[in-house]
Scaffold this active site. Structure first.
Site, PDB file in Angstrom:
ATOM      1  N   ASP A 126      -8.878 -18.593  10.514  1.00  0.00           N
ATOM      2  CA  ASP A 126      -9.481 -20.028   9.852  1.00  0.00           C
ATOM      3  C   ASP A 126      -9.013 -20.893  11.293  1.00  0.00           C
ATOM      4  OD1 ASP A 126      -8.688 -19.222   7.025  1.00  0.00           O
ATOM      5  OD2 ASP A 126      -6.684 -20.055   7.363  1.00  0.00           O
ATOM      6  N   TYR A 155       0.091 -10.677  11.871  1.00  0.00           N
ATOM      7  CA  TYR A 155       0.283 -11.469  11.084  1.00  0.00           C
ATOM      8  C   TYR A 155       2.170 -12.183  11.662  1.00  0.00           C
ATOM      9  CZ  TYR A 155      -3.991 -12.137   9.973  1.00  0.00           C
ATOM     10  OH  TYR A 155      -5.814 -11.487  10.044  1.00  0.00           O
TER      11      TYR A 155
END
Length: 255
Positions: free
Chosen positions: A43, A94
């Site tokens: 993103d 992540y």
């Protein structure tokens, strides 16, 4: 044969990995030509240590980096089979970082334990309009306090759109008493899409995408990326401290 490059980048400089003129992918295409595949479509605001792109030509890493914009580095390369798909990774790792404002770590650990595993994550996904399966497996969620920061590690083969940021928000909400464990279980058992907000993108980093591939590392490029991020971190710490001092000084005028 195609080639797979590991790419590190400062996500705050780009409007996501793809889908926009100011995304990272157009800059990569100007260097490599056609992009045959990518490991993750991060993103806007999300940085990466080891995202990947698959391309048809082998270019020296020094040449690639001389043509890439500021804040982006290719730092490893591997030759892969024609049938290779960079989306099919062994796992993705992540990290989400948030300031600790008194959140209860025990509640956060409990929430992470509930959210790990195979579930219907419809409450924790932002759909792009297409019909997709909302069933996914999160291999591990680890929450730890490091100084005045909360580190949340998420490991899985793949994550849906906004999924990690929504999971991070929910875990933080459990620590703040906004959600209890029963609420989180209900969101998994009786999905309510759109209920869970996304945590800010700037706290999220793609640390690794793991493959059964033998990468050749360019240590000069790796060090260049390290020096950049260390320098930016030092400036960010100083800026954050200055902002804190401003707030504390303003507060004295209320007394």
């Amino acid at each position: 044969m195609p080639y797979l490059y590991r790419i590190a980048y400062d996500g705050t400089l780009f409007y996501g990995f793809t889908g926009h003129s100011r995304s990272l992918e157009p800059a990569l295409k100007r260097v490599f030509g056609e992009i045959l595949g990518r490991g993750s479509r991060t993103d806007p605001g999300v940085s990466a240590v080891a995202n990947t792109v698959m391309v048809s030509q082998k270019l020296p890493i020094a040449l690639v980096n001389s043509k890439l914009p500021r804040g982006v580095w290719a730092w490893a390369i591997a030759e892969v089979p024609q049938s290779f798909n960079p989306r099919r990774a062994k796992f993705r790792h992540y990290l989400y970082v948030a300031p600790h404002w008194g959140e209860d770590l025990g509640s956060m650990h409990e929430a992470a334990e509930v959210l790990a595993g195979t579930h219907d994550f419809a409450s924790f996904i932002q759909r792009r309009g297409e019909k997709i399966s909302t069933i996914a497996t999160v291999m591990e969620i680890k929450v730890e306090l490091r100084g005045d920061l909360i580190y949340m590690h998420f490991v899985g083969r793949g994550f849906k759109n906004k999924m990690i940021r929504k999971l991070a928000w929910a875990i933080l909400a459990a620590g703040r008493g906004i959600f209890n464990i029963r609420d989180i279980r209900e969101l998994l058992e009786r999905p309510r899409p759109g209920v869970v907000p996304s945590a800010p993108a700037e706290g999220l980093v793609l640390l690794n995408i793991e493959y059964d591939v033998d990468f050749q590392i360019d240590y000069t490029a790796l060090r260049s990326a390290y020096v950049y991020f260390l320098s930016k971190y030092r400036h960010a710490v100083a800026h954050a401290a200055a902002l804190k001092a401003v707030g504390e000084t303003l507060a004295t005028w209320e007394q």
